[in-house]
Enzyme design. Sequence first.
Site, mmCIF file in Angstrom:
data_model
loop_
_atom_site.group_PDB
_atom_site.id
_atom_site.type_symbol
_atom_site.label_atom_id
_atom_site.label_comp_id
_atom_site.label_asym_id
_atom_site.label_seq_id
_atom_site.Cartn_x
_atom_site.Cartn_y
_atom_site.Cartn_z
ATOM 1 N N MET A 245 2.326 -15.873 1.528
ATOM 2 C CA MET A 245 2.564 -15.700 0.093
ATOM 3 C C MET A 245 1.786 -16.772 -0.669
ATOM 4 S SD MET A 245 3.956 -14.287 -2.533
ATOM 5 C CE MET A 245 4.057 -14.873 -4.239
ATOM 6 N N THR B 113 -9.467 -7.482 9.739
ATOM 7 C CA THR B 113 -8.307 -7.355 10.624
ATOM 8 C C THR B 113 -8.688 -6.698 11.953
ATOM 9 O OG1 THR B 113 -7.754 -5.219 9.645
ATOM 10 C CG2 THR B 113 -6.679 -7.167 8.693
ATOM 11 N N ASN C 24 -1.972 6.052 12.481
ATOM 12 C CA ASN C 24 -2.662 4.913 11.873
ATOM 13 C C ASN C 24 -3.420 4.131 12.951
ATOM 14 O OD1 ASN C 24 -3.390 2.690 10.095
ATOM 15 N ND2 ASN C 24 -1.787 3.403 8.735
ATOM 16 N N ALA D 195 -10.459 -2.091 0.842
ATOM 17 C CA ALA D 195 -10.652 -0.979 -0.084
ATOM 18 C C ALA D 195 -9.485 -0.818 -1.062
ATOM 19 C CB ALA D 195 -10.890 0.328 0.670
ATOM 20 N N GLU D 196 -8.352 -1.480 -0.793
ATOM 21 C CA GLU D 196 -7.266 -1.467 -1.785
ATOM 22 C C GLU D 196 -7.518 -2.518 -2.861
ATOM 23 O OE1 GLU D 196 -6.119 -0.487 1.605
ATOM 24 O OE2 GLU D 196 -6.307 1.357 0.457
ATOM 25 N N ASP E 161 -5.728 7.530 0.346
ATOM 26 C CA ASP E 161 -5.798 6.460 1.353
ATOM 27 C C ASP E 161 -5.912 7.060 2.760
ATOM 28 O OD1 ASP E 161 -5.871 3.902 2.432
ATOM 29 O OD2 ASP E 161 -3.715 3.560 2.284
ATOM 30 N N LYS F 276 -5.805 9.361 9.710
ATOM 31 C CA LYS F 276 -4.556 9.427 8.955
ATOM 32 C C LYS F 276 -4.227 10.835 8.462
ATOM 33 C CE LYS F 276 -4.092 4.922 6.639
ATOM 34 N NZ LYS F 276 -4.086 4.347 5.266
HETATM 35 O O1 LIG Z 1 -8.825 0.329 3.098
HETATM 36 C C1 LIG Z 1 -8.827 -0.734 3.713
HETATM 37 O O2 LIG Z 1 -9.750 -1.565 3.635
HETATM 38 C C2 LIG Z 1 -7.671 -0.981 4.612
HETATM 39 C C3 LIG Z 1 -7.569 -2.113 5.417
HETATM 40 C C4 LIG Z 1 -6.453 -2.263 6.284
HETATM 41 C C5 LIG Z 1 -6.454 -3.501 7.108
HETATM 42 O O3 LIG Z 1 -7.512 -4.172 7.136
HETATM 43 O O4 LIG Z 1 -5.483 -3.880 7.722
HETATM 44 C C6 LIG Z 1 -5.465 -1.222 6.307
HETATM 45 C C7 LIG Z 1 -5.680 -0.116 5.452
HETATM 46 N N1 LIG Z 1 -6.740 -0.022 4.637
HETATM 47 C C8 LIG Z 1 -4.761 0.995 5.401
HETATM 48 O O5 LIG Z 1 -4.985 1.938 4.624
HETATM 49 C C9 LIG Z 1 -3.629 1.007 6.240
HETATM 50 O O6 LIG Z 1 -2.838 1.970 6.245
HETATM 51 C C10 LIG Z 1 -3.414 -0.103 7.083
HETATM 52 C C11 LIG Z 1 -2.380 -0.358 7.988
HETATM 53 C C12 LIG Z 1 -2.671 -1.568 8.528
HETATM 54 C C13 LIG Z 1 -1.895 -2.300 9.524
HETATM 55 O O7 LIG Z 1 -2.458 -3.269 10.080
HETATM 56 O O8 LIG Z 1 -0.729 -1.938 9.771
HETATM 57 N N2 LIG Z 1 -3.817 -2.046 8.013
HETATM 58 C C14 LIG Z 1 -4.309 -1.169 7.115
HETATM 59 CA CA LIG Z 2 -6.749 1.699 2.929
#
Ligand SMILES: O=C(O)c1cc(C(=O)O)c2c(n1)C(=O)C(=O)c1cc(C(=O)O)[nH]c1-2
Ligand SMILES: [Ca+2]
Length: 657
Positions: free
Chosen positions: A628, A147, A373, A164-165, A286, A313
């Site tokens: 989805m 992203t 964030n 990582a999730e 997180d 964060k």
């Molecule tokens: O741990 C990860 O790999 C990962 C990836 C991403 C992501 O790629 O968008 C987010 C997060 N964590 C995350 O913790 C988070 O709060 C988050 C917010 C967003 C967003 O685009 O609003 N991406 C992500």
């Molecule tokens: Ca994360």
Amino acid sequence: QDSSPANVDWAHTGLEANEQRFSPLDQINAENVSELGLAWYVDLDTDRGQEATPIVVDGVLFNIEPWNITTAYNAATGEQLWRFDPQVPLRFGRLACCDIVTRGLAYHEGKVLIATLDGRLIALDAQTGEEVWSTLTVDNAMNYTITGAPRVHGDMVFIGNGGAEMGVRGYVSAYDTSTGEMIWRWHTVPGNPADGFENAAMEAAAETWSGEWWQSGGGGTVWDSLTVDPELGLLYIGTGNGSPWVRKWRSPEGGDNLYLASIVALDIATGEYRWHYQTVPGEEWDYTATQNMILADMEIDGRMRQVIMQAPKNGFFYVLDRETGELISAETIAPISWATGIDMETGRPIENPEARYGEIPVMVSPGAGGAHNWNPMAYSPETGLAYVPVTETYMAYAAAPDYTPGQGLGTAFAGHDEIRREIAEYADEHSKGWLSAWDPVTQTERWRVPYAKKGSGGVLVTAGNLVFQGTIGTSFAAYDATTGEKVWEMPVQNVPIAAPITYMVDGVQYIAVNAGWGGGLAHVERASFSELHLGKPRLLVFRLGGTVELPAMPEEGFVVPAMAARPPALEAGPEVVAQGERLFGANCSICHGNAARGGVKDLRHMSAETHATFADIVLGGSRAANGMASFADVLSSEESEAIHHYLIARANEDWGS
Ligand SMILES: O=C(O)c1cc(C(=O)O)c2c(n1)C(=O)C(=O)c1cc(C(=O)O)[nH]c1-2
Ligand SMILES: [Ca+2]
């Protein structure tokens, strides 16, 4: 004789390598900003989050939208020059924890560089939008997504990844901008020692893990910011949370789990480790340290220091010496509960032991949304202030009683309902957001602009002494950079969560911003934004004297629509509903909210048509284009039905007679 240039680019996502997002342009300033109006706009045809910082080179504006659709416009008129769709397979919608977003793109010598959700790095011809080369940077058999925006330096382009999730091992790689060949790669957490360590840094890190951590990837994803330092020859990377979240499920004997939640400096040419600073040892909330990192030189205690700044964060604002990684100072920018401060001897947080949760839910602040964030902060060398979009958040954390490696977060999403309800109520009542003008030298707040709730956008600051930011009140606003006084605001029908940019074409200064609500906050908590009435997502471009008007707002457009009718009657027993609840927690809650409250789509509000076609959507993938994707590979039709019954039960609980 006017010596000011007629064209001024915004060629790099953070404007300069230092990522300050400070523009020297001052045609638009506090005196005349009241004349700012819309010069042109384009509709963006998806209602997913628009997080990208556009770039501008030689009068052409390049933008990138969800599904990595990349566009080029005449930056003065808005005429579209080309559009490139990398055809991201729709199944990747399921792997993006926080929406199918993208935060930007890069430019290098006639090429536009993009990174796609499915892990490709692609070079496009900037003139035509045609693909020059494409390289797969991840193993698509694993749950990686991208992203973040690539960054360039010399003939190298750098990119990380997320997931990582979902159980992955984080890394960052460098590629050749002319061929797309990999130059180096650096993993952020150690792999299985039996396979041999890639380098000494991994061997050292392995000492801080226990058990078979590599089974669930370990995490530490470099999913957002990278900062290039041409002066010191370093690349700084921000690393993410542990995978899974609960430490005992990935490293049973505890430990710091390096290099999670850290700022790491690498040799830019070779990718070799130079130093690291870990913001959250043994991370389990997180608390990513992936938020944007800004370089500046400033006088601290009578000494000029080359610093790197980050507000990750976890709620602290860090100032580090960027040559050595030495912690200079850290203070909290929002009320937090997980730590009371930083021990300046060791650089480690002074933790509140209650924040290390077990199976009974505990309220911790900040929650997973963070005190700050990805929405970029900015820094003005003229005022010496950092401008940070801050949120105050709270969340219930609880460990699951058991865990299968690689499956889920290791946390529990249900049980102890009374405690959960109390925490949710407290969080709803106390969550808020503001724009903070933060002095990194004194580590104090100079001024703040409070908002009705959390969720405001990224920031731009200019030599016109103006700070620009999108607001959760569906407006775009400008503040005096010294005092915080609001000097201009325009309703824009949507929430510009992305960071604005500014550029000049033929002597005219423009401000551009993507306005489209979405992303992690909306994904997990859309229900708490139920009063947002939104128009179309758009790319908006402003100039002094601009007179373009937006079309009228649509009648419908509530994020969470009013209940059209009573929810259908529940036709299943408590056992089926309980099974549905468990399955919902494991498969659906990341996008559709804890206990089905909100999320990218609030499933308590399904229409009659959605109810009738539930299995087609969940198993048949009929709405994959909306993000989805089908779950037929993990859910049986009986399980899909159980989830359906659970959702009907939830709707009746909240809205039944
Ligand atoms: O741990 C990860 O790999 C990962 C990836 C991403 C992501 O790629 O968008 C987010 C997060 N964590 C995350 O913790 C988070 O709060 C988050 C917010 C967003 C967003 O685009 O609003 N991406 C992500
Ligand atoms: Ca994360």
